[in-house]
Design an enzyme around this catalytic site. Sequence first.
Site, PDB file in Angstrom:
ATOM      1  N   GLN A 116       2.820   8.448 -17.176  1.00 49.48           N
ATOM      2  CA  GLN A 116       4.157   8.796 -17.648  1.00 49.48           C
ATOM      3  C   GLN A 116       4.827   7.675 -18.428  1.00 49.48           C
ATOM      4  O   GLN A 116       5.871   7.868 -19.031  1.00 49.48           O
ATOM      5  CB  GLN A 116       5.038   9.195 -16.462  1.00 49.48           C
ATOM      6  CG  GLN A 116       5.388   8.042 -15.544  1.00 49.48           C
ATOM      7  CD  GLN A 116       6.110   8.486 -14.289  1.00 49.48           C
ATOM      8  OE1 GLN A 116       5.498   9.057 -13.384  1.00 49.48           O
ATOM      9  NE2 GLN A 116       7.401   8.243 -14.224  1.00 49.48           N
ATOM     10  N   CYS A 150       7.957  11.908 -13.620  1.00 52.72           N
ATOM     11  CA  CYS A 150       6.920  12.070 -12.596  1.00 52.72           C
ATOM     12  C   CYS A 150       6.832  13.496 -12.081  1.00 52.72           C
ATOM     13  O   CYS A 150       5.740  14.015 -11.839  1.00 52.72           O
ATOM     14  CB  CYS A 150       7.166  11.103 -11.446  1.00 52.72           C
ATOM     15  SG  CYS A 150       8.782  11.290 -10.647  1.00 52.72           S
ATOM     16  N   HIS A 152      10.360   9.752  -6.293  1.00 50.83           N
ATOM     17  CA  HIS A 152       9.152   9.895  -7.101  1.00 50.83           C
ATOM     18  C   HIS A 152       8.355  11.095  -6.619  1.00 50.83           C
ATOM     19  O   HIS A 152       8.306  11.377  -5.411  1.00 50.83           O
ATOM     20  CB  HIS A 152       8.309   8.620  -6.962  1.00 50.83           C
ATOM     21  CG  HIS A 152       7.161   8.511  -7.913  1.00 50.83           C
ATOM     22  ND1 HIS A 152       7.290   8.643  -9.270  1.00 50.83           N
ATOM     23  CD2 HIS A 152       5.836   8.254  -7.695  1.00 50.83           C
ATOM     24  CE1 HIS A 152       6.110   8.469  -9.853  1.00 50.83           C
ATOM     25  NE2 HIS A 152       5.212   8.235  -8.915  1.00 50.83           N
ATOM     26  N   ASN A 212      -1.267   9.456  -8.580  1.00 45.90           N
ATOM     27  CA  ASN A 212      -0.029   8.996  -9.202  1.00 45.90           C
ATOM     28  C   ASN A 212      -0.090   9.292 -10.702  1.00 45.90           C
ATOM     29  O   ASN A 212      -1.088   9.807 -11.210  1.00 45.90           O
ATOM     30  CB  ASN A 212       0.162   7.499  -8.936  1.00 45.90           C
ATOM     31  CG  ASN A 212       1.622   7.087  -8.974  1.00 45.90           C
ATOM     32  OD1 ASN A 212       2.473   7.772  -9.539  1.00 45.90           O
ATOM     33  ND2 ASN A 212       1.930   5.945  -8.379  1.00 45.90           N
TER      34      ASN A 212
END
Length: 442
Positions: free
Chosen positions: A63, A69, A363, A384
């Site tokens: 990102q 996110c 997040h 992630n």
Amino acid sequence: MSEITNMMTQTFESDFQDNNKQTALQRAVVKNGILASAENMHAKTTNVPVFSIDVKTGKVSNQKQSGRCWMFAALNTFRHKMLNQFDLKEFELSQNYVFFWDKYEKANYFYENILATADQELSSRKVAFLLQVPQQDGGQWDMIVSIFQKYGVVPKTAMPESKNSSSSRELNNYLNKKLRKDAVRLRHLVETGKTSEEIQEAKTKMLQEVYNFLAISLGTPPKTFDFEYRDEKQEYHIDRELTPQRFYDKYVGVDLDNYVSIINAPTADKPYNQSYTVEMLGNVVGGKEVKYLNVDMETFKKLAVAQLEQGETVWFGCDVGQSSTRDTGIMSLDAYDVNDLFDIDFTMTKAERLDHGESLMTHAMVLTGVDIVDGHSTKWKVENSWGEKVGDKGFFVASDEWMDEYTYQIVVRKDLLTDEQRTAFEAEPVVLQPWDPMGALA
């Protein structure tokens, strides 16, 4: 009120200087920093990235310098499905495309909330809340669902990243300047008794300017495009003149109405087995309502495991900055021994942290695996969206105890819920204040 006296400070200084342990720690922390001095290697050895349930995924996405996110996590869950179904080696959906439409819709959502609160003073907490951050990159699961359902999705090749999607600070700065200025005008129009037609005409002109601003900054979203790719067998495929909605239906095909948001908020004001929503939280006017079912943590984790066991990854929201190492990708309560370093107990309960502003969801990522020992989860594999240079090629490991303390939301299929849980979710939700921690944007 009791002031700090010079004598008090002198006593504190003497006590500190007389303690050899503290002065030794001072030298280490001054040179290396708090977390580097407190890092505990034991956390790494007990959170080895090997899992009994491990859903196949591609490489992690990135990102970059943006707060997208929640979009990346949602698009990644679709990407996992497409990689397996269409035998793709690597593939990404366009984050820039959904970013454009989210900004566009958030502007209109802001205008409507400004009009709805126009009879309140600027000092009103709700008006101040709206003006503090008119829009931002973050969002909630139901908000991204609203974008998908209205605008569909496109491959990244149809609308690649732009400078302003990958690094969004300048875009947000100037878009928020515009929205605050527009709020002045909208409130003035209401105050001076303008008709609803006149107000909506003014708002339409504002939205045209927003569209122009976004198109210049991010590019123009495609109406149609060709989708071409080679699969793992090197066979060539092309599908011409697709619309974003048709592409979603044909290649993603996930019925988003079959998914629900589950939260764990163990605070006194949020009883379990009750549904909740948050006032003024959303992006698409007329879109999907943000709604959660609050459950205990044992139930929460069982639902996540059940979806992983069926080969489907799980979107989840957490407080990623708590007890986590960015470089090695370990999220564990013993990642740092800060309590021992300072001889101060920083411990709070999950409920205390939520109630007192110490923690909230910051997040969103994706659960792609879990280690089950004797029927219980012990650690979790996390995809992630910070690129491959952190963690294990971009993947993190969360201990089960870390999940208990710092994970707040997952998204699972409705069919995994019990009849009682589905009934509770479908019930009229309790409306939380706009600033409630459960309204935090990932």
